[in-house]
Design a protein around this motif. Structure first.
Motif, PDB file in Angstrom:
ATOM      1  N   ASP A   1       0.826  -1.218   0.000  1.00  0.00           N
ATOM      2  CA  ASP A   1       0.000   0.000   0.000  1.00  0.00           C
ATOM      3  C   ASP A   1       0.859   1.266   0.000  1.00  0.00           C
ATOM      4  O   ASP A   1       1.831   1.376   0.762  1.00  0.00           O
ATOM      5  CB  ASP A   1      -0.916   0.023   1.231  1.00  0.00           C
ATOM      6  N   ARG A   2       0.455   2.218  -0.854  1.00  0.00           N
ATOM      7  CA  ARG A   2       1.114   3.515  -0.909  1.00  0.00           C
ATOM      8  C   ARG A   2       0.257   4.435  -1.787  1.00  0.00           C
ATOM      9  O   ARG A   2      -0.430   3.967  -2.702  1.00  0.00           O
ATOM     10  CB  ARG A   2       2.526   3.386  -1.488  1.00  0.00           C
ATOM     11  N   MET A   3       0.284   5.717  -1.495  1.00  0.00           N
ATOM     12  CA  MET A   3      -0.425   6.664  -2.354  1.00  0.00           C
ATOM     13  C   MET A   3       0.212   6.652  -3.742  1.00  0.00           C
ATOM     14  O   MET A   3       1.421   6.441  -3.886  1.00  0.00           O
ATOM     15  CB  MET A   3      -0.370   8.067  -1.761  1.00  0.00           C
ATOM     16  N   LEU A   4      -0.592   6.860  -4.769  1.00  0.00           N
ATOM     17  CA  LEU A   4      -0.099   6.766  -6.141  1.00  0.00           C
ATOM     18  C   LEU A   4       1.059   7.715  -6.420  1.00  0.00           C
ATOM     19  O   LEU A   4       1.953   7.398  -7.223  1.00  0.00           O
ATOM     20  CB  LEU A   4      -1.239   7.047  -7.121  1.00  0.00           C
ATOM     21  N   ALA A   5       1.080   8.870  -5.776  1.00  0.00           N
ATOM     22  CA  ALA A   5       2.135   9.853  -6.022  1.00  0.00           C
ATOM     23  C   ALA A   5       3.505   9.362  -5.600  1.00  0.00           C
ATOM     24  O   ALA A   5       4.536   9.872  -6.068  1.00  0.00           O
ATOM     25  CB  ALA A   5       1.814  11.164  -5.304  1.00  0.00           C
ATOM     26  N   THR A   6       3.551   8.357  -4.711  1.00  0.00           N
ATOM     27  CA  THR A   6       4.838   7.830  -4.243  1.00  0.00           C
ATOM     28  C   THR A   6       4.995   6.334  -4.502  1.00  0.00           C
ATOM     29  O   THR A   6       5.999   5.740  -4.112  1.00  0.00           O
ATOM     30  CB  THR A   6       5.009   8.098  -2.733  1.00  0.00           C
ATOM     31  N   LEU A   7       4.026   5.719  -5.156  1.00  0.00           N
ATOM     32  CA  LEU A   7       4.079   4.282  -5.445  1.00  0.00           C
ATOM     33  C   LEU A   7       5.206   3.984  -6.430  1.00  0.00           C
ATOM     34  O   LEU A   7       5.322   4.644  -7.472  1.00  0.00           O
ATOM     35  CB  LEU A   7       2.736   3.835  -6.031  1.00  0.00           C
ATOM     36  N   SER A   8       6.029   2.987  -6.122  1.00  0.00           N
ATOM     37  CA  SER A   8       7.148   2.654  -7.001  1.00  0.00           C
ATOM     38  C   SER A   8       6.707   1.664  -8.082  1.00  0.00           C
ATOM     39  O   SER A   8       5.677   0.998  -7.973  1.00  0.00           O
ATOM     40  CB  SER A   8       8.286   2.031  -6.192  1.00  0.00           C
ATOM     41  N   GLU A   9       7.519   1.580  -9.110  1.00  0.00           N
ATOM     42  CA  GLU A   9       7.242   0.615 -10.178  1.00  0.00           C
ATOM     43  C   GLU A   9       7.227  -0.808  -9.631  1.00  0.00           C
ATOM     44  O   GLU A   9       6.374  -1.622  -9.997  1.00  0.00           O
ATOM     45  CB  GLU A   9       8.290   0.744 -11.281  1.00  0.00           C
ATOM     46  N   GLU A  10       8.167  -1.108  -8.751  1.00  0.00           N
ATOM     47  CA  GLU A  10       8.240  -2.457  -8.186  1.00  0.00           C
ATOM     48  C   GLU A  10       7.003  -2.774  -7.352  1.00  0.00           C
ATOM     49  O   GLU A  10       6.490  -3.901  -7.394  1.00  0.00           O
ATOM     50  CB  GLU A  10       9.517  -2.585  -7.334  1.00  0.00           C
ATOM     51  N   GLU A  11       6.524  -1.797  -6.582  1.00  0.00           N
ATOM     52  CA  GLU A  11       5.329  -2.011  -5.764  1.00  0.00           C
ATOM     53  C   GLU A  11       4.095  -2.216  -6.630  1.00  0.00           C
ATOM     54  O   GLU A  11       3.216  -3.007  -6.301  1.00  0.00           O
ATOM     55  CB  GLU A  11       5.130  -0.820  -4.816  1.00  0.00           C
ATOM     56  N   TRP A  12       4.037  -1.502  -7.738  1.00  0.00           N
ATOM     57  CA  TRP A  12       2.941  -1.710  -8.690  1.00  0.00           C
ATOM     58  C   TRP A  12       3.029  -3.115  -9.296  1.00  0.00           C
ATOM     59  O   TRP A  12       2.061  -3.884  -9.282  1.00  0.00           O
ATOM     60  CB  TRP A  12       2.990  -0.656  -9.800  1.00  0.00           C
ATOM     61  N   ASP A  13       4.197  -3.441  -9.834  1.00  0.00           N
ATOM     62  CA  ASP A  13       4.359  -4.719 -10.534  1.00  0.00           C
ATOM     63  C   ASP A  13       4.108  -5.918  -9.620  1.00  0.00           C
ATOM     64  O   ASP A  13       3.474  -6.900 -10.033  1.00  0.00           O
ATOM     65  CB  ASP A  13       5.764  -4.825 -11.125  1.00  0.00           C
ATOM     66  N   ALA A  14       4.600  -5.854  -8.399  1.00  0.00           N
ATOM     67  CA  ALA A  14       4.470  -6.988  -7.488  1.00  0.00           C
ATOM     68  C   ALA A  14       3.017  -7.288  -7.152  1.00  0.00           C
ATOM     69  O   ALA A  14       2.585  -8.446  -7.141  1.00  0.00           O
ATOM     70  CB  ALA A  14       5.262  -6.720  -6.203  1.00  0.00           C
ATOM     71  N   VAL A  15       2.241  -6.232  -6.888  1.00  0.00           N
ATOM     72  CA  VAL A  15       0.845  -6.433  -6.484  1.00  0.00           C
ATOM     73  C   VAL A  15      -0.016  -6.855  -7.669  1.00  0.00           C
ATOM     74  O   VAL A  15      -0.849  -7.756  -7.557  1.00  0.00           O
ATOM     75  CB  VAL A  15       0.300  -5.159  -5.810  1.00  0.00           C
ATOM     76  N   VAL A  16       0.182  -6.219  -8.822  1.00  0.00           N
ATOM     77  CA  VAL A  16      -0.583  -6.615 -10.009  1.00  0.00           C
ATOM     78  C   VAL A  16      -0.224  -8.050 -10.403  1.00  0.00           C
ATOM     79  O   VAL A  16      -1.096  -8.842 -10.791  1.00  0.00           O
ATOM     80  CB  VAL A  16      -0.324  -5.641 -11.171  1.00  0.00           C
TER      81      VAL A  16
END
Length: 302
Positions: free
Chosen positions: A105-120
């Motif tokens: 979890d993180r606000m979109l303004a600070t979400l990293s590429e890795e955090e996006w990729d891992a959860v998706v």
């Protein structure tokens, strides 16, 4: 209880929380269960294969049949191994419950590429890959003249239906699961496979930090509306032969309440019969919105 007697069910992410409750409920209903869990922490790190085996031991101690599988469900070969485990151990596969996942979890303004990729990856690909290998098996069975009576139950969430502040990656993945389920229901029907999705509300590792007050356990004699076990009866029923005519649907489940979610449907429209000029739309769009149902607020929005 024999609602699922003779059936074989895979439950992913079944070492804890909702998955564990589903696995135990399927076993209690007479199914043999493949208990899958990669055993990671809440953020998807530090795999530990002991979680799945503990649930297997619990099922076997109660007189049921179960085997453990520690595959990463978002890994293509791992998903294939998962389906193979069911067939090797029990000779068939009737039910796939996709439940595994974790949060970053993180606000979109600070979400990293890795955090996006891992959860998706874990949620969306982790639903697709087991489904793909399961339906390949069911398709082969159908073509061989052994028409399956099979079920897929996918796990979305309120975040996937309505969005959740601070969970853009999770919300997007869970929304994707809903549409994936509808498409799969249409495509798999010819092979004797139904596909439905649930959006559960329950107290698990993934929710206790977000909804701490809501998720608190009640007093000893009160009904625990947030217990994961409340969600499992619908999952078991959807996995049974009785649910053969239910497919392509989404259900919210919370406590003793089951709600059919209608999903995206066309609302009011205005057809000019020709291309619009942007200057005309200042009155048209507000009129359409005034005639439409109000949007449901995003979870966590002020």
């Amino acid at each position: 209880m024999s609602l699922c007697a003779g059936r074989v069910a895979i439950v992913t992410g079944a070492g804890r929380g909702l998955g564990r409750a589903h696995a135990l409920a399927f076993a209690a209903a007479g199914a043999a269960v493949v208990v899958n869990d990669y055993g990671v922490a809440l953020d998807g790190t530090s795999p530990d294969t002991s979680a799945a085996q503990q649930v297997v031991d619990e099922i076997v101690a109660a007189g049921g049949r179960a085997v453990a599988n520690a595959s990463d469900v978002a890994d293509w070969s791992g998903a294939a191994d998962l389906v193979g485990t069911a067939i090797d151990a029990f000779g068939r596969l009737d039910v796939l419950v996709n439940n595994a996942g974790f949060l970053r979890d993180r606000m979109l303004a600070t979400l990293s590429e890795e955090e996006w990729d891992a959860v998706v990856r874990v949620h969306l690909k982790g639903h697709f890959a087991p489904m793909r290998h399961a339906v390949a098996h069911w398709r082969a069975e159908s073509k061989a003249g052994r028409q399956p009576d099979a079920r897929v139950i996918n796990t979305s969430s309120g975040a996937g239906l309505f969005g959740s502040v601070g969970q853009g990656n999770y919300s997007a993945a869970k929304a994707g699961i809903l549409t994936l389920s509808v498409v799969a229901a249409a495509e798999f029907a010819r092979y004797g496979v139904t596909v439905n999705a649930i959006a559960p509300a329950a107290r698990t590792r993934m929710t206790e930090g977000t909804f701490a007050e809501m998720m608190a356990a009640p007093g000893e004699d009160a009904f625990d509306a947030m217990a994961p076990e409340n969600v499992s009866p619908l999952v078991v029923w959807l996995g049974s032969a009785e649910a053969a005519d239910v497919t392509g649907r989404v259900f919210e489940v919370e406590g003793g309440k089951i709600t059919v979610v209608d999903g995206w449907r066309r609302g009011p429209s205005e057809d000019k019969g020709a291309r619009w000029n942007p200057d005309e739309l200042g009155t048209v769009v507000p009129d359409l919105l005034g005639r439409a149902e109000p949007a449901k607020p995003v979870y966590g929005a002020s």
